[in-house]
Design a protein around this motif. Structure first.
Motif, PDB file in Angstrom:
ATOM      1  N   ASN A 272      10.459   6.254  -0.465  1.00  0.00           N
ATOM      2  CA  ASN A 272      10.947   5.187   0.411  1.00  0.00           C
ATOM      3  C   ASN A 272       9.786   4.699   1.257  1.00  0.00           C
ATOM      4  O   ASN A 272       9.096   5.502   1.890  1.00  0.00           O
ATOM      5  CB  ASN A 272      12.058   5.695   1.348  1.00  0.00           C
ATOM      6  N   VAL A 273       9.581   3.405   1.261  1.00  0.00           N
ATOM      7  CA  VAL A 273       8.541   2.807   2.088  1.00  0.00           C
ATOM      8  C   VAL A 273       9.094   2.646   3.498  1.00  0.00           C
ATOM      9  O   VAL A 273      10.170   2.092   3.695  1.00  0.00           O
ATOM     10  CB  VAL A 273       8.098   1.441   1.517  1.00  0.00           C
ATOM     11  N   LEU A 274       8.359   3.171   4.475  1.00  0.00           N
ATOM     12  CA  LEU A 274       8.725   3.066   5.885  1.00  0.00           C
ATOM     13  C   LEU A 274       7.773   2.092   6.563  1.00  0.00           C
ATOM     14  O   LEU A 274       6.759   1.698   5.992  1.00  0.00           O
ATOM     15  CB  LEU A 274       8.640   4.445   6.553  1.00  0.00           C
ATOM     16  N   SER A 275       8.053   1.731   7.797  1.00  0.00           N
ATOM     17  CA  SER A 275       7.173   0.796   8.505  1.00  0.00           C
ATOM     18  C   SER A 275       5.812   1.420   8.798  1.00  0.00           C
ATOM     19  O   SER A 275       4.819   0.711   8.923  1.00  0.00           O
ATOM     20  CB  SER A 275       7.825   0.326   9.797  1.00  0.00           C
ATOM     21  N   SER A 276       5.756   2.749   8.887  1.00  0.00           N
ATOM     22  CA  SER A 276       4.492   3.394   9.235  1.00  0.00           C
ATOM     23  C   SER A 276       4.020   4.382   8.169  1.00  0.00           C
ATOM     24  O   SER A 276       3.170   5.223   8.444  1.00  0.00           O
ATOM     25  CB  SER A 276       4.641   4.122  10.569  1.00  0.00           C
TER      26      SER A 276
ATOM     27  N   SER B 156      -9.031   1.020  -2.826  1.00  0.00           N
ATOM     28  CA  SER B 156      -8.803  -0.151  -3.676  1.00  0.00           C
ATOM     29  C   SER B 156      -8.057  -1.247  -2.915  1.00  0.00           C
ATOM     30  O   SER B 156      -8.351  -2.440  -3.073  1.00  0.00           O
ATOM     31  CB  SER B 156      -7.991   0.230  -4.916  1.00  0.00           C
ATOM     32  N   PHE B 157      -7.111  -0.829  -2.102  1.00  0.00           N
ATOM     33  CA  PHE B 157      -6.344  -1.781  -1.308  1.00  0.00           C
ATOM     34  C   PHE B 157      -7.259  -2.540  -0.342  1.00  0.00           C
ATOM     35  O   PHE B 157      -7.193  -3.771  -0.243  1.00  0.00           O
ATOM     36  CB  PHE B 157      -5.244  -1.031  -0.541  1.00  0.00           C
TER      37      PHE B 157
ATOM     38  N   LEU C 159       2.435   9.631  -5.508  1.00  0.00           N
ATOM     39  CA  LEU C 159       2.885  10.974  -5.127  1.00  0.00           C
ATOM     40  C   LEU C 159       4.093  11.422  -5.951  1.00  0.00           C
ATOM     41  O   LEU C 159       4.190  12.590  -6.327  1.00  0.00           O
ATOM     42  CB  LEU C 159       3.194  11.025  -3.625  1.00  0.00           C
ATOM     43  N   VAL C 160       4.999  10.511  -6.254  1.00  0.00           N
ATOM     44  CA  VAL C 160       6.143  10.853  -7.112  1.00  0.00           C
ATOM     45  C   VAL C 160       5.639  11.268  -8.494  1.00  0.00           C
ATOM     46  O   VAL C 160       6.105  12.255  -9.075  1.00  0.00           O
ATOM     47  CB  VAL C 160       7.146   9.681  -7.214  1.00  0.00           C
TER      48      VAL C 160
ATOM     49  N   LEU D 250       0.836  -1.197   0.000  1.00  0.00           N
ATOM     50  CA  LEU D 250       0.000   0.000   0.000  1.00  0.00           C
ATOM     51  C   LEU D 250       0.874   1.251   0.000  1.00  0.00           C
ATOM     52  O   LEU D 250       0.678   2.160  -0.814  1.00  0.00           O
ATOM     53  CB  LEU D 250      -0.923  -0.003   1.218  1.00  0.00           C
ATOM     54  N   PHE D 251       1.845   1.303   0.902  1.00  0.00           N
ATOM     55  CA  PHE D 251       2.717   2.477   0.998  1.00  0.00           C
ATOM     56  C   PHE D 251       3.529   2.669  -0.281  1.00  0.00           C
ATOM     57  O   PHE D 251       3.771   3.802  -0.707  1.00  0.00           O
ATOM     58  CB  PHE D 251       3.635   2.370   2.215  1.00  0.00           C
TER      59      PHE D 251
END
Length: 164
Positions: free
Chosen positions: A85-89, A155-156, A39-40, A31-32
């Motif tokens: 960058n995908v972060l944990s949160s 959608s997710f 956004l990019v 999802l992230f």
């Protein structure tokens, strides 16, 4: 008991949905990642339209005016450097190009040595005491970006509930 009604509920569909929703932690990086990519794409669109986050046109640069090009699009280095960058949160969107903040927020450039800054624009040398860069915001989230993020999240969740 002479008369009785027994009602049995089949809770298995609800339990299946809850089980799928509990898998959110395992799937949230997807999802992230999708939000970050969206956004990019929005940031890069601002370079094509020459507009800031609020839809206001960027002030045209000297180079674009002299060469007939687009502001902040000479080589495409900055535009193409934006990533996520995908972060944990969550997710972060940005660039590692060192001059990006100066173009985003604006800046006044003064000479390091001597009285003048000398630089070439369109094959002509310019000599100035300072150069003022107006802000040309690229990063930020507007109403369209919010709608995109909500669509991605919706959608997710739909995909999780359908078991996709």
């Amino acid at each position: 008991m002479a008369f009785a009604i027994t009602i049995k509920a089949d809770s298995s569909p609800i339990e299946a949905i809850l089980t799928r929703l509990n898998q959110f932690d395992a799937d949230k990086s997807k999802l992230f990642d999708e939000i970050g990519a969206g956004l990019v794409s929005s940031v890069q669109d601002r370079f094509f339209t020459g507009q800031d986050v609020d839809g206001n046109p960027w002030q045209m640069s000297w180079r674009a005016r002299l060469q007939g090009g687009q502001t902040l699009r000479d080589t495409g280095r900055l535009m193409n450097s934006y990533t996520h960058n995908v972060l944990s949160s969550g997710v972060e969107v940005g660039t590692n190009v060192e001059y990006a903040p100066h173009l985003h927020y604006g800046a006044t450039i003064l000479p390091k040595n001597g009285q003048y800054i000398t630089f070439a624009v369109a094959g002509q040398y310019r000599k100035v005491k300072q150069s003022v860069l107006p802000p040309r915001t690229q990063l930020g989230i507007n109403a369209e970006d919010e709608a995109t993020v909500l669509d991605i999240v919706g959608s997710f969740i739909d995909d999780i509930l359908r078991g996709a």
